[in-house]
Design a protein around this motif. Sequence first.
Motif, PDB file in Angstrom:
ATOM      1  N   ALA A 158       0.853  -1.184   0.000  1.00  0.00           N
ATOM      2  CA  ALA A 158       0.000   0.000   0.000  1.00  0.00           C
ATOM      3  C   ALA A 158       0.886   1.230   0.000  1.00  0.00           C
ATOM      4  O   ALA A 158       2.060   1.184   0.355  1.00  0.00           O
ATOM      5  CB  ALA A 158      -0.922  -0.003   1.215  1.00  0.00           C
ATOM      6  N   VAL A 159       0.313   2.343  -0.432  1.00  0.00           N
ATOM      7  CA  VAL A 159       0.977   3.635  -0.326  1.00  0.00           C
ATOM      8  C   VAL A 159       0.200   4.444   0.698  1.00  0.00           C
ATOM      9  O   VAL A 159      -1.029   4.370   0.758  1.00  0.00           O
ATOM     10  CB  VAL A 159       1.035   4.352  -1.696  1.00  0.00           C
ATOM     11  CG1 VAL A 159      -0.348   4.666  -2.229  1.00  0.00           C
ATOM     12  CG2 VAL A 159       1.886   5.611  -1.618  1.00  0.00           C
ATOM     13  N   THR A 160       0.916   5.187   1.535  1.00  0.00           N
ATOM     14  CA  THR A 160       0.264   5.980   2.574  1.00  0.00           C
ATOM     15  C   THR A 160       0.396   7.461   2.248  1.00  0.00           C
ATOM     16  O   THR A 160       1.501   7.960   2.034  1.00  0.00           O
ATOM     17  CB  THR A 160       0.880   5.691   3.952  1.00  0.00           C
ATOM     18  OG1 THR A 160       0.692   4.301   4.265  1.00  0.00           O
ATOM     19  CG2 THR A 160       0.203   6.524   5.031  1.00  0.00           C
TER      20      THR A 160
ATOM     21  N   PRO B 184      -4.315   0.550  -0.947  1.00  0.00           N
ATOM     22  CA  PRO B 184      -3.704  -0.623  -1.583  1.00  0.00           C
ATOM     23  C   PRO B 184      -3.223  -0.294  -2.998  1.00  0.00           C
ATOM     24  O   PRO B 184      -3.949   0.339  -3.785  1.00  0.00           O
ATOM     25  CB  PRO B 184      -4.836  -1.642  -1.598  1.00  0.00           C
ATOM     26  CG  PRO B 184      -5.715  -1.252  -0.444  1.00  0.00           C
ATOM     27  CD  PRO B 184      -5.659   0.253  -0.429  1.00  0.00           C
ATOM     28  N   LEU B 185      -2.011  -0.716  -3.327  1.00  0.00           N
ATOM     29  CA  LEU B 185      -1.421  -0.372  -4.611  1.00  0.00           C
ATOM     30  C   LEU B 185      -2.086  -1.078  -5.792  1.00  0.00           C
ATOM     31  O   LEU B 185      -2.003  -0.588  -6.916  1.00  0.00           O
ATOM     32  CB  LEU B 185       0.080  -0.682  -4.602  1.00  0.00           C
ATOM     33  CG  LEU B 185       0.965   0.368  -3.934  1.00  0.00           C
ATOM     34  CD1 LEU B 185       2.369  -0.157  -3.717  1.00  0.00           C
ATOM     35  CD2 LEU B 185       1.010   1.652  -4.759  1.00  0.00           C
TER      36      LEU B 185
ATOM     37  N   ASP C  53       5.464   2.685  -6.731  1.00  0.00           N
ATOM     38  CA  ASP C  53       4.478   3.189  -5.772  1.00  0.00           C
ATOM     39  C   ASP C  53       3.330   3.903  -6.481  1.00  0.00           C
ATOM     40  O   ASP C  53       2.725   4.848  -5.959  1.00  0.00           O
ATOM     41  CB  ASP C  53       5.105   4.120  -4.727  1.00  0.00           C
ATOM     42  CG  ASP C  53       5.768   3.336  -3.599  1.00  0.00           C
ATOM     43  OD1 ASP C  53       5.438   2.142  -3.437  1.00  0.00           O
ATOM     44  OD2 ASP C  53       6.614   3.912  -2.899  1.00  0.00           O
ATOM     45  N   VAL C  54       3.035   3.444  -7.697  1.00  0.00           N
ATOM     46  CA  VAL C  54       1.869   3.908  -8.438  1.00  0.00           C
ATOM     47  C   VAL C  54       0.740   2.911  -8.208  1.00  0.00           C
ATOM     48  O   VAL C  54       0.934   1.698  -8.322  1.00  0.00           O
ATOM     49  CB  VAL C  54       2.177   4.028  -9.946  1.00  0.00           C
ATOM     50  CG1 VAL C  54       0.898   4.225 -10.755  1.00  0.00           C
ATOM     51  CG2 VAL C  54       3.151   5.179 -10.193  1.00  0.00           C
ATOM     52  N   ILE C  55      -0.438   3.422  -7.879  1.00  0.00           N
ATOM     53  CA  ILE C  55      -1.616   2.576  -7.681  1.00  0.00           C
ATOM     54  C   ILE C  55      -2.150   2.174  -9.048  1.00  0.00           C
ATOM     55  O   ILE C  55      -2.300   3.020  -9.932  1.00  0.00           O
ATOM     56  CB  ILE C  55      -2.692   3.354  -6.891  1.00  0.00           C
ATOM     57  CG1 ILE C  55      -2.132   3.822  -5.538  1.00  0.00           C
ATOM     58  CG2 ILE C  55      -3.951   2.516  -6.697  1.00  0.00           C
ATOM     59  CD1 ILE C  55      -2.797   5.082  -5.006  1.00  0.00           C
ATOM     60  N   ALA C  56      -2.427   0.904  -9.254  1.00  0.00           N
ATOM     61  CA  ALA C  56      -2.936   0.412 -10.533  1.00  0.00           C
ATOM     62  C   ALA C  56      -4.328  -0.169 -10.345  1.00  0.00           C
ATOM     63  O   ALA C  56      -4.571  -0.891  -9.376  1.00  0.00           O
ATOM     64  CB  ALA C  56      -2.002  -0.650 -11.110  1.00  0.00           C
TER      65      ALA C  56
ATOM     66  N   SER D  39      -0.121  11.046  -4.570  1.00  0.00           N
ATOM     67  CA  SER D  39       0.161   9.793  -5.265  1.00  0.00           C
ATOM     68  C   SER D  39      -0.450   9.835  -6.647  1.00  0.00           C
ATOM     69  O   SER D  39      -1.253  10.713  -6.972  1.00  0.00           O
ATOM     70  CB  SER D  39      -0.408   8.602  -4.480  1.00  0.00           C
ATOM     71  OG  SER D  39      -1.831   8.633  -4.479  1.00  0.00           O
ATOM     72  N   ILE D  40      -0.057   8.861  -7.465  1.00  0.00           N
ATOM     73  CA  ILE D  40      -0.632   8.684  -8.797  1.00  0.00           C
ATOM     74  C   ILE D  40      -1.334   7.334  -8.850  1.00  0.00           C
ATOM     75  O   ILE D  40      -0.805   6.328  -8.373  1.00  0.00           O
ATOM     76  CB  ILE D  40       0.454   8.756  -9.887  1.00  0.00           C
ATOM     77  CG1 ILE D  40       1.030  10.168  -9.981  1.00  0.00           C
ATOM     78  CG2 ILE D  40      -0.093   8.293 -11.248  1.00  0.00           C
ATOM     79  CD1 ILE D  40       0.064  11.227 -10.474  1.00  0.00           C
ATOM     80  N   THR D  41      -2.532   7.342  -9.426  1.00  0.00           N
ATOM     81  CA  THR D  41      -3.271   6.105  -9.705  1.00  0.00           C
ATOM     82  C   THR D  41      -3.362   5.945 -11.213  1.00  0.00           C
ATOM     83  O   THR D  41      -3.716   6.897 -11.919  1.00  0.00           O
ATOM     84  CB  THR D  41      -4.684   6.157  -9.100  1.00  0.00           C
ATOM     85  OG1 THR D  41      -4.585   6.316  -7.682  1.00  0.00           O
ATOM     86  CG2 THR D  41      -5.459   4.891  -9.412  1.00  0.00           C
TER      87      THR D  41
END
Length: 278
Positions: free
Chosen positions: A7-9, A16-17, A223-226, A182-184
């Motif tokens: 996960a990224v905080t 969750p990533l 650390d990019v959410i996909a 963050s980036i998703t």
Amino acid sequence: MSQSQPAVTVDDVSIPLLGFGTWQLEPADARRMVAEALRIGYRHIDTARIYNNEEGVGQGIRDSGVDRADIFLTTKIWVEDFADGDLQRAAAGSVERLGLTPDLLLLHWPRPTPSFVETLGALNDARARGLTRSIGLSNFPSAQFREAQSVSDAWLLTNQVEYHPYLSLRPLLATAADLGSSITAWSPLAQGRIADDPVIADIGRAHGKTPGQVTLRWLIQQDVIAIPRTSKESRAAENFDIFDFVLSDEEMLRIHALARPDGRIGDWIDPAFKWDQD
């Protein structure tokens, strides 16, 4: 929130990533696939009002039997509802359709009118009213990302944008890092184009993984959410099976090198704005 997967905080919120996307899924398919995704182990679900499947997503979450506290749920406000008052009503409508309060509420695309001050004020007010736990953006270039954060009282947890091996995102990734956000990645598999890529396939053979698994691993190692979307249970399980291998620095660079100027697939940005130039 379950910590059984990476996960990224951001601002003390754990995201969750690897999530499950529901774009283009009909309500019945959204219900079926959300329940299945949660059974497989996904704990992050993404939808939007404009997808017309929020009811199905909410039903799928309830069907799954997974504790709500272990699920991170994102939805989005469509551009026609950006005015103060309209936005809060739209947010309340999403809560009603989902039958749940989302963890994250995003502005779907930047729009020049109403002003960012008005729209971000309304988004913050929706959060203050308990219509979402956190707020963020989608499809905002760096300049608008910075402007939106500058007029928002609450932290903007993410900026959800198109990102995959054929599209460089270096300036926007740097902006997100600078803002503590963050980036998703939507369309993280380039809508299937990566399946036949010889470079990604070669890397996959070295790890006993598919091109899709390699690409998703490449994203989460940044650390990019996909949020890949599929209507097939088998593909959802395949996409989730990415936590037992690691790409080397060289492999990461080989995939980054696939980016090209014409790599963008979905461009619906208002002509008032311009994408970052790498």
